[in-house]
Scaffold this active site. Structure first.
Site, PDB file in Angstrom:
ATOM      1  N   GLU A 431       0.839  -1.192   0.000  1.00  0.00           N
ATOM      2  CA  GLU A 431       0.000   0.000   0.000  1.00  0.00           C
ATOM      3  C   GLU A 431       0.878   1.247   0.000  1.00  0.00           C
ATOM      4  OE1 GLU A 431      -2.133   0.045   3.648  1.00  0.00           O
ATOM      5  OE2 GLU A 431      -2.874   2.090   3.393  1.00  0.00           O
ATOM      6  N   ASP A 504      -1.055  -1.456   5.786  1.00  0.00           N
ATOM      7  CA  ASP A 504      -0.920  -0.935   7.149  1.00  0.00           C
ATOM      8  C   ASP A 504      -1.903  -1.600   8.096  1.00  0.00           C
ATOM      9  OD1 ASP A 504       1.052   0.786   6.401  1.00  0.00           O
ATOM     10  OD2 ASP A 504      -0.289   2.504   6.104  1.00  0.00           O
ATOM     11  N   ASP A 508      -7.649   2.078   7.095  1.00  0.00           N
ATOM     12  CA  ASP A 508      -7.440   2.206   5.648  1.00  0.00           C
ATOM     13  C   ASP A 508      -6.793   0.949   5.080  1.00  0.00           C
ATOM     14  OD1 ASP A 508      -8.605   4.570   5.265  1.00  0.00           O
ATOM     15  OD2 ASP A 508      -6.754   5.762   5.087  1.00  0.00           O
TER      16      ASP A 508
END
Ligand code: 0RA
Length: 639
Positions: A431, A504, A508
């Site tokens: 990401e 993460d 998100d």
């Protein structure tokens, strides 16, 4: 003569020795009989016993089954069937009950006639449960009497005893067992959620049967009863979608090869949810019943569309066109099901394909003729799908001409590895560009490739293939994987045998991970089924005290580390992958010698389908509820 009267018949001796050897074999190699001795194996015990009662229900002799997990971990399964016969079995010189409970595969010899779900995947019979239980007890209510027999580790503690009277019209079987912790060394780790899912499914597949699961450890219980059977199942799967027609199509017919039952209903989404079962076992890899169903669907809809002027000239609807927005349950029951493939998830019986095809051809053909309004709406939906497929083909060609989807033109963002053998190569999907940078520096470039994705990828649950291919992140990902997608999908072209999602440890990150998993599940499912998709586990904290440091991955480990390193320990929380330097990222998350990877698997494809539909589909209220009730479990993404 007195001497001969005392002689024990030879046959009695021999069969008893066989019994003991059989039970010993089960205890020595339990995996051979129930697959494993972990939680899955424990659940198998419950299934084995419940399935025997389901068979009694399929024969029309039982209407209700109650299973209870006691606070003491004793499992008790009660049914209101005829009761297992307790009279002497002529060959074995002992009661039928004792034979069923102590002789391997004995169950099938009794009852006669009809199909059995208990002969399924690991359908090994009650004797295996008995052999793997510290103790077991069966009570039978039959002909106004109550009988009981008890066992320890499979061996009868005595003969069947008449222990009381019951009302003349009361009948049924109750089996209790305590799984043996000598075998199940992980303890009695029954999962209510896993069992309840299976109970619901079984109730859908056996219309009119009332199934109850009670968990006394947590004071939870659920009862399932579906008068509509698989019609209710289809309605349930479509409950958050908009149906194209009110009443699902339903057909049930007995053929020489098998019993066939199919229900289907179209909705206005672009996905497909077809689930297949053989003897109540979810055949996650399909098989002959699925291929028979697919051919019949394509053929019947095309024939109707041609005959009624929806198709012109040599126009045809493809299989994908007629399955867009389809929700279907295909359930067959047969005498000797053959389960194939590595995970035994595929039905192999060749004769089933033709049987399902005939039943669906005739049934669906008649349904369309009788419901021209429904037929019109369904076919218009299929025609829309065909047009979109054509548009997608053009989009794909355009992308391919520009060097988009084939691996000759690997995306610039991909930092490839030098290894060319897919079996030894890994792809990290990371990401964000900054974490991507750390991963590129920290990796072992010989076999680890890094693909950074920027921001959120498209929610594929709401888009068709043509729309999907307009999205840069999706195109980049498909190109890097090498497999292409849709009609051109070819799993043998996969460039990495480990595809690792690294996001993460925050909200998100969880969202991006879900979007990626949705994409894999909907469009690249074989990669998940082949066990190629993984989730990286970055640490949550680094704990430091003097020279000693520890990486911890969950709260439990954090508490243990704090205890060990003392109060003065310095705790650093990692919110994002970008907060670690390349070295730390390698050490904690990427080094094969030290990292933990979570393998993504589909335990239950109906549940996975529902979860993705709920998380990513268009209905909003159910999503809110899921996020609220599961917000604390973002770690547990095993679909
Ligand atoms: C064989 C014959 C009969 C009943 C059963 C088996 C039976 C087995 C199980 C296992 C769990 N619950 C069950 N209920 C019944 C009855 C034959 C007869 O009465 O004629």
């Amino acid at each position: 003569m007195a001497a001969t009267a005392k002689t024990v018949p030879v046959s009695y001796d021999a069969s008893n020795i066989q019994v003991l050897e059989g039970l010993e074999a089960v205890r020595r190699r339990p995996g051979m009989y129930i697959g494993s001795t972990d939680q899955r194996g424990l659940h198998h015990l419950v299934r084995e016993i419940v399935d025997n009662s389901v068979d009694e229900a399929l024969g029309g002799h039982c209407s209700s089954i109650v299973a209870r997990i006691g606070a003491d971990n004793v499992v008790t399964v009660s049914d209101d069937g005829r009761g297992i016969p307790v009279d002497k079995h002529p060959k074995m010189n002992t009661s039928a009950l004792e034979v069923i409970m102590t002789v391997l595969h004995a169950g099938g010899k009794f009852g006669g006639g009809g199909y059995k779900v208990s002969g399924g995947l690991h359908g090994v019979g009650a004797s295996v449960v008995n052999a793997l239980s510290e103790w077991c007890r069966v009570e039978v209510k039959r002909a106004g009497k109550l009988y009981r027999q008890e066992y320890r580790r499979g061996k009868p503690s005595g003969p069947v005893k008449l222990v009381g009277k019951v009302e003349p019209d009361d009948h049924g079987t109750t089996t209790s067992f305590l799984a043996d912790t000598e075998i199940f060394v992980g303890g009695h780790d029954y999962s209510y959620d896993a069992l309840v899912q299976w109970f619901r499914e079984t109730a859908y597949l056996t219309k009119g049967l009332r199934l109850t699961l009670i968990d006394e450890r947590a004071d939870k219980e659920a009862t399932f009863y579906f008068e509509g059977g698989i019609v209710s199942f289809v309605r349930h799967l479509n409950r958050n979608r908009t149906a194209v027609h009110d009443r699902p199509f339903y057909v049930q017919r007995e053929t020489p090869a098998c019993m066939v039952e199919v229900a289907l209903q179209y909705n206005d989404s672009y996905g497909e949810s077809t689930h297949t079962f053989a003897n109540n076992i979810n055949t996650i890899d399909g098989g002959t019943h699925l291929s028979g169903f697919k051919s019949a669907l394509t053929r019947t809809i095309n024939e109707y569309a041609k005959r009624n002027g929806f198709l012109k000239g040599d126009e045809t609807l493809s299989g994908e066109d007629v399955r867009e927005g389809l929700t279907a349950i295909v359930s067959v029951k047969l005498g000797e099901p053959q389960f194939e493939g590595q995970t035994k998830g595929k039905l192999g019986n060749a004769e089933v394909a033709g049987a399902v095809q005939t039943v669906v051809n005739e049934g669906l053909g008649a349904f369309l003729e009788e419901n021209p309004q429904v037929a019109k709406r369904v076919i218009e939906k299929c025609l829309n799908a065909a047009r979109a497929r054509e548009a997608a083909r053009k989009a794909r060609e355009l992308v391919q001409r520009k060097g988009g989807l084939d691996s000759f033109s690997l995306p610039g963002k991909l930092a490839d590895c030098s290894e060319r053998d897919p079996a030894r190569a890994e792809l990290y999907i990371v990401e964000g560009d900054s974490a991507g940078g750390s991963a590129k520096q920290g990796r072992d470039r010989r076999f680890q490739a890094i693909l950074p994705l920027r921001g959120k990828i498209l929610n594929v649950e709401k888009a068709r293939l043509d729309k999907m291919l307009q999205n840069n992140e999706i195109r980049t990902l498909i190109t890097a994987l090498g497999t292409s997608v849709g009609e051109q999908f070819d799993v043998s072209k996969l460039r990495y045998h480990r595809v690792i999602i690294m996001t993460d440890a925050d909200v998100d990150g969880a969202h991006i991970r879900t979007l990626l998993l949705t994409f894999f599940f909907r469009h690249l499912e074989p990669l998940i089924l082949d066990g190629r998709v993984f989730i990286a586990q970055p640490p949550l904290y680094r704990i430091k005290a003097g020279k000693e440091e520890a990486w911890v991955y969950n709260e439990e480990q954090r508490e243990a580390a704090m205890k060990r390193l003392g109060e003065k320990a310095e705790v650093q929380r990692y919110k994002g992958l970008g907060e670690m330097n390349p070295d730390q990222l390698w050490q904690t998350t990427m080094d094969p010698a030290q990292r933990t990877l979570m393998q993504v698997n589909i335990d239950n494809d109906v549940a996975a389908d529902e979860t993705f539909d709920m998380l990513m589909g268009s209905a909003v209220p159910p999503r809110k509820k899921f996020i609220q009730t599961h917000a604390r479990e973002v770690q547990n993404l095993d679909v």
